[in-house]
Design an enzyme around this catalytic site. Sequence first.
Site, PDB file in Angstrom:
ATOM      1  N   HIS A  93       0.835  -1.209   0.000  1.00 45.02           N
ATOM      2  CA  HIS A  93       0.000   0.000   0.000  1.00 45.02           C
ATOM      3  C   HIS A  93       0.868   1.256   0.000  1.00 45.02           C
ATOM      4  O   HIS A  93       0.342   2.372   0.055  1.00 45.02           O
ATOM      5  CB  HIS A  93      -0.885   0.049   1.249  1.00 45.02           C
ATOM      6  CG  HIS A  93      -1.970  -0.989   1.289  1.00 45.02           C
ATOM      7  ND1 HIS A  93      -2.717  -1.334   0.185  1.00 45.02           N
ATOM      8  CD2 HIS A  93      -2.442  -1.747   2.328  1.00 45.02           C
ATOM      9  CE1 HIS A  93      -3.604  -2.263   0.542  1.00 45.02           C
ATOM     10  NE2 HIS A  93      -3.463  -2.520   1.817  1.00 45.02           N
ATOM     11  N   TYR A 118     -10.968  -0.162 -10.365  1.00 44.52           N
ATOM     12  CA  TYR A 118     -11.817  -1.273  -9.941  1.00 44.52           C
ATOM     13  C   TYR A 118     -13.088  -1.362 -10.783  1.00 44.52           C
ATOM     14  O   TYR A 118     -13.495  -2.457 -11.208  1.00 44.52           O
ATOM     15  CB  TYR A 118     -12.167  -1.089  -8.459  1.00 44.52           C
ATOM     16  CG  TYR A 118     -12.968  -2.206  -7.843  1.00 44.52           C
ATOM     17  CD1 TYR A 118     -12.344  -3.357  -7.390  1.00 44.52           C
ATOM     18  CD2 TYR A 118     -14.348  -2.095  -7.685  1.00 44.52           C
ATOM     19  CE1 TYR A 118     -13.070  -4.381  -6.796  1.00 44.52           C
ATOM     20  CE2 TYR A 118     -15.081  -3.107  -7.096  1.00 44.52           C
ATOM     21  CZ  TYR A 118     -14.443  -4.256  -6.657  1.00 44.52           C
ATOM     22  OH  TYR A 118     -15.175  -5.265  -6.088  1.00 44.52           O
TER      23      TYR A 118
END
Length: 327
Positions: free
Chosen positions: A136, A224
């Site tokens: 991340h 996404y």
Amino acid sequence: MDESIEEQDNLSQEMKEMILSLPRERGWRTPYLYLFQGFWCQPAEIQAISTFQNHFQAKKSDVFVATVPKSGTTWLKALTFAIINRQNHFISSKNHPLLSFNPHDLVPFIEYTVYGKHDKIPDLSNIQEPRLFGTHIPFDSLPNSIKDSNCKIVYICRNPFDTFISSWCFANKIKPPHLPTLNLEDAFEMYCNGSVGFGPFWNHMLGYWNESKERPKNVLFLKYEDMKEDVHFHLKKMAEFFNCPFTLEEENEGVVENIIKLCSFEKMKELEINKIGTFGRNFENKHLFRKGEIGDWTNHLSPSMVDKLSKVIEEKLGGSGLKFRMK
């Protein structure tokens, strides 16, 4: 003084002193988040990232799955592993690793798993190539050895509305019992101010977005919502990016479709390892699979919240060319 820092035996004294010198805000699932190199993270993450930056040596065959938290990380790790290892692990095999292991075990997090054990430097010399890692960490804080190499980074983010709701639900599921439940309004203000794990989210996105435009052969930027709309197209795009495109024979044999099924939200959620397994000592794997839907934010956010976050997105991302579909 943050007494919780002093009580953490896994942090070196030097690291404790450095962290205590940093700006801090209330954490989502820890007492505090600290502003380190321009992004907010937990103390243990800071130590792991520092060790990673100082000691990691990239190989040109390395592959990094980089993500904004709660934006499809588990799914992208599964797809990446299946694509790259399809010659070693046949997709239709009943013994495929993704049927027995969580994707985070197969594509380990740099900041939680690989460098997450105290301040020790791990021996990565015996890992089979291509080495697959997840992170991340914002692009600007990756080690120079990665930035200067020809290794591959595949990145995914999600529309900030759904990312926020997913993050808020997740934080409350895995927070320690002694911490109070984080209410929606407080979490929303923190998110809009950027004080969320590895945030501000806009800087995180822009770092990889800009690099993908500068070096498209090295950084693949995915969204996404686009993946959900046409996963077949994006799966082939990923394979080409990894320099292992699907052959015509593979396509005719249904390999692409089988990977999609193997890595689907529905399939992974029902696997035994993802029902009863745990990710390290932090939380149960089942908490990684909530809904995976687009537009769930409409069930939670008030009109004023929608207006505020829309203005934040326009202010921070407007002009960059990075836009999202909300539903």
